[in-house]
Design a protein around this motif. Structure first.
Motif, PDB file in Angstrom:
ATOM      1  N   GLN A 138       0.815  -1.218   0.000  1.00 14.99           N
ATOM      2  CA  GLN A 138       0.000   0.000   0.000  1.00 14.99           C
ATOM      3  C   GLN A 138       0.847   1.266   0.000  1.00 14.99           C
TER       4      GLN A 138
ATOM      5  N   LEU B 297      -7.430   4.310  -3.159  1.00 12.35           N
ATOM      6  CA  LEU B 297      -6.552   5.330  -2.585  1.00 12.35           C
ATOM      7  C   LEU B 297      -6.752   6.683  -3.266  1.00 12.35           C
TER       8      LEU B 297
ATOM      9  N   ASP C 243      -7.094  -1.284  -5.728  1.00 10.19           N
ATOM     10  CA  ASP C 243      -6.521  -0.637  -4.539  1.00 10.19           C
ATOM     11  C   ASP C 243      -6.075   0.781  -4.863  1.00 10.19           C
TER      12      ASP C 243
ATOM     13  N   LYS D  63       0.281   4.303  -2.534  1.00  8.67           N
ATOM     14  CA  LYS D  63       0.026   5.661  -2.042  1.00  8.67           C
ATOM     15  C   LYS D  63       0.929   6.668  -2.746  1.00  8.67           C
TER      16      LYS D  63
END
Length: 211
Positions: A14, A135, A131, A18
């Motif tokens: 992650q 985000l 994902d 990000k």
């Protein structure tokens, strides 16, 4: 110089996604894996980023760009969908399909088709991309990563970096994609009671669409 994020396809890191999302928020173009082939994506509401996306692909405003959505609830904000269209969408998503639908006023005019006022929308079945969408917090504008003058999409992340490192902000490497384009279906005729129209046969099977 494009950044290079190597992530696990089923359990992506992650912190790296990000960083990619932050680049998108700053107007950068990012090469991402999907459930069909690699794509170039950018922020929907950033005119400069959208123009840059078209320049990299060398396509004009008549070339359909696609909105990548996390789910159908998000899709409904950007396209007018009746009950019959929704049932077909629900049966086929997430998956390697692009659906042409009538754009709502939420879609900037510069990214919808200039004559038809339509937009391509899809809900991908790809953990890394989903994902990243989560985000980012809203749909991303995308185009298949087919280099100018060629007909096949690129499928090797390192080759993408080597070729476009001075034009894009980052490449997300999650391994090879299927390297087959999405099946494209025009659902706008359904609004007048007609059947959907197959525009391009690609990776997604037609049976789920009743075609």
């Amino acid at each position: 110089m494009a950044q290079f994020f190597e992530v696990h396809p089923d359990n992506p890191q992650q912190r790296l996604l990000k960083q990619a999302a932050a680049l998108l928020a700053r107007g950068e173009i990012v090469a991402v894996p999907t459930d069909s082939s690699y794509a170039l994506v950018c922020h929907l509401d950033d005119k400069d980023a959208v123009d840059k996306l078209r320049r990299i692909r060398q396509v004009d405003d008549k070339h359909h760009l696609t909105l990548l959505c996390r789910d159908l609830s998000e899709l409904a904000n950007y396209a007018r969908v009746d009950n019959k269209q929704y049932r077909l969408l629900k049966a086929a998503t997430p998956g390697p399909y692009t659906f042409l639908l009538e754009a709502t006023k939420e879609v900037p005019r510069r990214v919808s088709h200039p004559q038809r006022k339509t937009i391509g929308l899809r809900v991908p079945d790809c953990r890394v991309l989903c994902d990243l969408l989560a985000l980012h917090g809203e749909p991303l504008l995308a185009t298949t990563l087919i280099p100018p003058g060629e007909t096949e999409p690129m499928n090797d992340a390192q080759a993408i970096r080597d070729r476009f490192e001075k034009q894009i902000g980052a490449v997300i490497d999650a391994g090879a994609c299927p390297s087959e384009p999405t099946t494209v279906v025009d659902l706008t005729p359904m609004g007048a009671g007609d059947e959907p129209v197959l525009v391009r046969r690609g990776r997604g099977p037609l049976a789920v669409l009743g075609l």
